[in-house]
Design a protein around this motif. Structure first.
Motif: not given
Length: 269
Positions: A163-169, A258-259
């Motif tokens: 549901l989330n990515r590293v260091g992201r809410p 997306l990044p």
């Protein structure tokens, strides 16, 4: 003292129940089911299937009542307060039903159970309504909550993603809130209770990816994923076909920004 169990039963698959939930099912003398009408009779049938699969104690009772209608036409941002009043009226009507069921259908010393779709702590009113009933002081009971697998967890699992990515809410919100604005402080947004296809408002944004699912955990499960710009139209077609066929739809989706690509440094002079 009467006892109430609020049991999370997962997103629809009888195999999604936890061992704790199965033990709780086998403690109950009475199961309370609210009927949402003919179009959503499937929801009652799935609960009855869960009881057939998991309850081994003889002599339990199932008590059904009609779920009160709720006004879903007023937008959240309505300045007149009509939305809040509509929700309050619906909660009071449900509290009246819960109060009567617990008082009249459950004897002192017996255990009753409400089977909650997904998890009782996530976008469900049962716990708050039981608190309202207790505050009335007309019937005494103690209650225990058993967590369940939510549609959010089921969605991520079926799409094999976090549901989330590293260091992201990650933010969980509703279609009504998403219609007001895309959250500024989260790039991973789970949307529930979206009856108006709010994702379509963002279909022109090329940096959004969508993971979508309907009827998660049931034999009617439908999944779709891809860049939102190229997938929104397909999701809408799937939703409308399913709604026409079944008369109702429950869906959940994750929008992922997306990044952003950093600009390439200029070549050395």
């Amino acid at each position: 003292m009467r006892k109430i169990l609020v049991i999370g039963i997962g997103a629809g698959d009888p195999e999604q129940l936890t061992m704790q939930a199965v033990r709780a099912l086998n403690e109950a003398d009475v199961f309370f089911l609210l009927d949402k009408g003919h179009a959503k009779r499937d929801l009652i049938a799935l609960r009855e299937e869960i009881l057939r699969c998991h309850v081994r104690r003889p002599g339990y009772r199932v008590v059904e009542d009609a779920d009160p209608e709720r006004d879903r036409t007023t937008p959240t941002a309505d300045r007149s307060g009509a939305y809040t009043r509509g929700v309050d009226d619906w909660r009071r009507a449900r509290a009246d039903i819960y109060e009567r069921l617990i008082r009249d259908e459950l004897a002192d010393g017996e255990c009753g159970a409400f089977l909650v779709w997904g998890d009782p702590a996530l976008y469900d009113s049962t716990l708050g309504i039981l608190d309202d009933v207790l505050a009335r002081g007309t019937v005494a009971f103690e209650h225990t909550v058993i967590p369940g697998i939510s549609s959010v967890s089921a969605l991520a699992a079926r799409h094999r993603t976090g549901l989330n990515r590293v260091g992201r809410p990650v933010q969980i919100t509703t279609g009504r809130r998403l219609a007001e604005a895309f959250p500024e402080d989260a790039d991973d947004v789970v949307v529930m209770l979206d009856a108006h296809r709010t994702y379509e408002r963002y279909a022109d944004e090329e940096d959004l990816y969508v993971y979508w699912g309907a009827y998660l955990g049931t034999p009617d499960e439908i999944l779709a994923s891809g860049p939102l710009a190229g997938t929104a139209e397909r999701i809408t077609a799937l939703r409308e076909e399913a709604r026409e066929r079944k008369g109702w739809i429950m869906d959940t989706y994750l929008l992922r920004r997306l990044p952003r690509q950093d600009p390439q440094p200029p070549p050395d002079a």
